[in-house]
Design a protein around this motif. Structure first.
Motif, short mmCIF file in Angstrom:
data_model
loop_
_atom_site.label_atom_id
_atom_site.label_comp_id
_atom_site.label_asym_id
_atom_site.label_seq_id
_atom_site.Cartn_x
_atom_site.Cartn_y
_atom_site.Cartn_z
N HIS A 132 4.63 -3.46 5.13
CA HIS A 132 3.86 -3.67 3.90
C HIS A 132 3.70 -2.44 3.01
O HIS A 132 2.79 -2.39 2.19
CB HIS A 132 2.49 -4.23 4.26
CG HIS A 132 2.55 -5.54 4.98
ND1 HIS A 132 3.32 -6.59 4.54
CD2 HIS A 132 1.95 -5.96 6.14
CE1 HIS A 132 3.19 -7.61 5.38
NE2 HIS A 132 2.39 -7.25 6.35
N ALA A 170 -3.98 -0.64 6.88
CA ALA A 170 -3.10 0.52 7.00
C ALA A 170 -3.87 1.77 7.40
O ALA A 170 -3.33 2.66 8.08
CB ALA A 170 -2.38 0.77 5.68
N TYR A 206 0.84 -1.20 0.00
CA TYR A 206 0.00 0.00 0.00
C TYR A 206 0.88 1.25 0.00
O TYR A 206 2.09 1.20 0.28
CB TYR A 206 -0.94 0.00 1.21
CG TYR A 206 -0.26 0.45 2.50
CD1 TYR A 206 -0.41 1.76 2.96
CD2 TYR A 206 0.56 -0.41 3.22
CE1 TYR A 206 0.23 2.19 4.12
CE2 TYR A 206 1.19 0.00 4.37
CZ TYR A 206 1.02 1.30 4.82
OH TYR A 206 1.67 1.73 5.95
N PHE A 220 -4.45 -4.88 2.85
CA PHE A 220 -3.40 -3.96 3.27
C PHE A 220 -3.90 -2.53 3.39
O PHE A 220 -3.56 -1.82 4.34
CB PHE A 220 -2.23 -4.04 2.29
CG PHE A 220 -1.69 -5.43 2.12
CD1 PHE A 220 -0.85 -5.98 3.07
CD2 PHE A 220 -2.04 -6.19 1.02
CE1 PHE A 220 -0.36 -7.27 2.92
CE2 PHE A 220 -1.55 -7.48 0.85
CZ PHE A 220 -0.71 -8.02 1.81
N CYS A 223 1.30 -2.79 9.17
CA CYS A 223 1.43 -2.42 7.76
C CYS A 223 2.53 -1.38 7.54
O CYS A 223 3.31 -1.48 6.59
CB CYS A 223 0.09 -1.91 7.23
SG CYS A 223 -1.14 -3.21 6.99
#
Length: 334
Positions: free
Chosen positions: A309, A247, A144, A243, A305
């Motif tokens: 991520h 997030a 993301y 995600f 996250c």
């Protein structure tokens, strides 16, 4: 400027007219591993080998819209003897009817037609299936863009779902509403999505595949009653929504896919996992009575996250994959 830690990479991508998650990843490839971006669309395919060789690139990543890849003549690699990589977010549709069956087997065919050396896709199971077909495939999960998705600590209430109403998602919403669970479903432009998610306590994600029951009869019923007469199968990989919503600080309810554990998601801590829609109803009712717990779960998911991520993380993962591919090719050549 290219990094000495990674191969010299050229990324051939589409021309973007509005913000997209894929563009953010491409920009991070430039920032994190020093890739050169060639944002010209498929028109560069006729001379891509020459373009790459002219500046001594070691790897070319093609990250175009898949329909454009299908429509194009085979990529002209003349003059380029480096590594040819296809990067695509949607390879799951090579095996899944999550939207329809239009692309079943299509990525396998295009990979060979354009003479790629390796594939980077976003599902662990999908990569394994590709390898079983003799394709050198690597798993780098979706991620993301933290510029659009973050937990700003704002007041939250309610539960949402978002995106196109794929059959499985429509079936999920129908089950919830028939059980008196009120869900706000919405579709907004990408650049507004994070702000919209920030107002919700929870977000429902459905990674599953849905197909019509009873053929034409099921399709007719679905047109009259969206979500009806749908046969549900387990999803093959986590969607990007897992995600984005996490997030943004939402407590995510998502159908469990084993690779979520490898990505740090834990049922009851950073997400709520379900296997069936009936289980989703049961778990939602239990958690909905404890909004503080949901808020804490969303905060923990946002922290996870941010740590693991982002597209910056994924760009570095891709860099490591490319380094491994290049080393393998050099070893075989030697």
């Amino acid at each position: 400027m290219a990094s000495a830690e990674y191969p010299k990479v050229l990324v051939s991508s589409r021309v973007y007219t509005e913000p997209k998650s894929t563009e953010a990843l491409h920009d991070e490839l430039a920032s994190q591993i020093g890739a050169t971006l060639l944002k010209t669309g498929a028109e560069a395919f006729a001379r891509l080998g020459t373009i790459a060789a002219a500046d001594s690139h070691e790897v070319v990543i093609v990250a175009q819209r898949f329909p454009d890849l299908q429509a194009a003549d085979p990529i002209n690699w003349t003059g380029f003897d480096g590594v040819r990589v296809l990067l695509d977010f949607d390879v799951v549709r090579n095996y899944s009817r999550i939207v329809n069956d239009r692309y079943l087997g299509a990525w396998s065919r295009e990979f060979r037609r354009h003479r790629f050396d390796a594939l980077i896709c976003t599902g662990k199971e999908v990569a394994a299936r590709m390898r079983s077909e003799g394709i050198e495939a690597y798993w780098v999960p979706k991620g993301y863009d933290p510029r659009y998705f973050a937990d700003a600590g704002q007041e939250r209430r309610g539960v949402c779902s978002y995106g196109l109403l794929y059959r499985a998602r429509a079936a999920m919403l129908r089950t919830l509403r028939r059980n008196a669970v009120e869900v706000e479903h919405f579709v907004v432009p990408y650049q507004m999505l994070g702000e919209r998610l920030g107002g919700f306590l929870s977000c429902l994600v459905c990674n599953m595949e849905g197909t019509p029951r009873l053929g034409d009869l099921g399709r007719a019923a679905y047109r009259l009653l969206p979500g009806a007469m749908v046969k549900i199968r387990p999803g093959l990989e986590p969607m990007i929504k897992n995600f984005e919503a996490a997030a943004a600080g939402c407590a995510v309810f998502a159908d469990w896919i084993p690779e979520l554990a490898e990505l740090g998601f834990v049922d009851g801590e950073t997400m709520v996992a379900y296997q069936t829609f009936d289980e989703l109803v049961e778990k939602f009712r239990a958690y909905d009575r404890d909004p503080d717990r949901l808020r804490a779960m969303g905060s923990a998911a946002a922290t996870l996250c941010a740590a693991r991520h982002t597209w910056s993380d994924r760009a570095r993962e891709i860099g490591r994959v490319l380094r491994s591919i290049r080393s393998g090719k050099d070893s075989r050549a030697g």
